[in-house]
Design a protein around this motif. Structure first.
Motif, PDB file in Angstrom:
ATOM      1  N   ASN A  79       0.801  -1.221   0.000  1.00 18.15           N
ATOM      2  CA  ASN A  79       0.000   0.000   0.000  1.00 18.15           C
ATOM      3  C   ASN A  79       0.836   1.275   0.000  1.00 18.15           C
ATOM      4  N   VAL A  84      -3.584   5.170   1.803  1.00 16.53           N
ATOM      5  CA  VAL A  84      -4.136   4.631   3.054  1.00 16.53           C
ATOM      6  C   VAL A  84      -4.750   5.759   3.877  1.00 16.53           C
ATOM      7  N   GLN A  85      -4.033   6.863   3.977  1.00 11.07           N
ATOM      8  CA  GLN A  85      -4.529   8.005   4.747  1.00 11.07           C
ATOM      9  C   GLN A  85      -5.853   8.515   4.183  1.00 11.07           C
ATOM     10  N   ARG A  88      -8.899   4.998   4.632  1.00 12.09           N
ATOM     11  CA  ARG A  88      -8.604   4.113   5.756  1.00 12.09           C
ATOM     12  C   ARG A  88      -9.515   2.884   5.773  1.00 12.09           C
ATOM     13  N   ALA A  91      -8.281   0.171   3.472  1.00 10.50           N
ATOM     14  CA  ALA A  91      -7.116  -0.520   4.030  1.00 10.50           C
ATOM     15  C   ALA A  91      -7.554  -1.511   5.110  1.00 10.50           C
ATOM     16  N   VAL A 101      -0.852  -6.706   4.720  1.00 10.17           N
ATOM     17  CA  VAL A 101      -0.599  -5.345   4.255  1.00 10.17           C
ATOM     18  C   VAL A 101       0.875  -5.009   4.436  1.00 10.17           C
ATOM     19  N   THR A 126       4.653   6.084   6.266  1.00  7.15           N
ATOM     20  CA  THR A 126       3.789   5.110   5.597  1.00  7.15           C
ATOM     21  C   THR A 126       3.406   3.979   6.539  1.00  7.15           C
ATOM     22  N   ILE A 130      -0.400   2.947   7.879  1.00  9.23           N
ATOM     23  CA  ILE A 130      -0.963   1.607   7.710  1.00  9.23           C
ATOM     24  C   ILE A 130      -1.352   1.025   9.060  1.00  9.23           C
ATOM     25  N   ALA A 133      -4.518   2.674  10.443  1.00  8.65           N
ATOM     26  CA  ALA A 133      -5.764   2.300   9.756  1.00  8.65           C
ATOM     27  C   ALA A 133      -6.135   0.840   9.964  1.00  8.65           C
ATOM     28  N   THR A 134      -5.130  -0.030  10.097  1.00  8.80           N
ATOM     29  CA  THR A 134      -5.403  -1.471  10.094  1.00  8.80           C
ATOM     30  C   THR A 134      -5.060  -2.179  11.397  1.00  8.80           C
TER      31      THR A 134
END
Length: 348
Positions: A79, A84-85, A88, A91, A101, A126, A130, A133-134
């Protein structure tokens, strides 16, 4: 014509109703059995491959995940932090769908032109996006365009990530048709990794056929080991030995044999890269040695298996059963005039 008494007729109707219920129940059981069948009935996995998708999440990530789930595929999503930002939920959907991911830089820049501090900031930002978000901290990193150097690899390692390039390029980014993507994917061998991209319709359309080919060869989608960079079982265990021929080790000299002829052309030239197509005549199996002029670097290859010398400028390309034409993309890195030179072609 005889007639049934009212009592007999009633009993007959009740019997028919019971039989109808039983018939329906049997039919429903058949449906349940079919719906709950498990992959255990499928052929055993004799090896694993890494299916990877770059540049997500995109507006098509949901469609991609639907296709992957429908085909029983778990894949690695490299990603882009900025994406991603901005998305979200997509992701998070990747992780919810069982995907792994990974980090593909903040905005897909040419990272080898950055300072070490810039690289550090880019990859750290980055990974943080990630994870936010995940809930997953990436353990793998793929440099944009496949461009890398020792500084970038060191930075990735310092952030707990292993660099992963690819063994097979699907060429989906280059406008490949569904059949071409399927054909390219058919070269995958146990432990290898293929490059594909989120957001491309032809790629989604190819997944079913890719899986059919892998299944026919008892290969299964797996995770990419953060320790080795090779595809292993989804639980991280080491796969069984491959029955195929392993790729030659880096630095192995070309085999001796007869002569052949290799002719190179450059059919596609862009501002920062160009494609080279090499046609071999005089042999069905061959080894071609190609020299690249620094600071140019090859980012992708197709229809062959490549190894490199310690300088990273001399490529030994071996046939892999995909015919007598192979190709590669070279990033100019500021030197737009130089072109690869064929040093030798050896049959066998």
């Amino acid at each position: 014509m005889s007639r049934l008494s009212p009592g007999t007729a009633l009993r007959s109707r009740r019997l028919r109703a019971v039989l109808a219920v039983l018939t329906t129940a049997v039919a429903m059981c058949g449906v349940v059995i079919a719906a709950t069948s498990t992959p255990s009935s499928a052929a055993a996995c004799n090896g694993y491959v890494g299916l990877t998708f770059d540049d997500g999440p995109t507006g098509s990530t949901s469609a991609l995940l639907n296709v992957l789930r429908a085909n029983g595929v778990r894949a690695t999503m490299f990603n882009v932090g900025q994406n991603v930002q901005n998305n979200r939920s997509a992701a998070q959907a990747q992780v919810s769908a069982g995907m792994w991911v990974a980090n593909h830089s903040w905005n897909h820049a040419h990272m080898t032109s950055m300072s070490q501090a810039q690289m550090q900031s880019d990859l750290s930002q980055t990974s943080s996006a990630i994870q936010s978000a995940t809930g997953v901290r990436p353990q793998l990193f793929r440099p944009p365009y496949g461009e890398t150097n020792s500084t970038l690899q060191s930075v990735a390692s310092s952030l707990g990530m292993r660099q992963v390039i690819w063994d097979v390029d699907s060429q989906d980014w280059n406008g490949a048709s569904v059949s071409q993507i399927v054909s390219n994917a058919s070269r995958l061998q146990a432990g290898q990794v293929i490059l594909m991209h989120d957001g491309i319709q032809n790629t989604r359309d190819a997944i079913g056929q890719i899986m059919a080919n892998l299944t026919s060869r008892n290969l299964c989608p797996g995770m990419i080991s953060p320790s080795t960079g090779r595809a292993v079982a989804p639980d991280g265990s080491t796969p069984p030995p491959s029955t195929g021929t392993p790729p030659p080790a880096t630095g192995t000299p070309p085999p001796t044999g007869g002569n052949c002829t290799a002719t190179a052309t450059t059919p596609n030239v862009w501002g920062d890269r160009y494609n080279t197509s090499v046609t071999v005549s005089g042999a069905s199996t061959w080894t071609v040695v190609v020299a690249i002029t620094a600071p140019q670097r090859v980012s992708t290859i197709w229809n062959g298996t490549a190894t490199w010398d310690s300088s990273g400028t001399v490529m030994t390309m071996r046939s892999n059963g995909s015919g007598n034409t192979f190709g590669f993309t070279t990033m100019t890195n500021g030197n737009s005039s130089a072109r690869p030179q064929i040093r030798s072609c050896t049959a066998g």
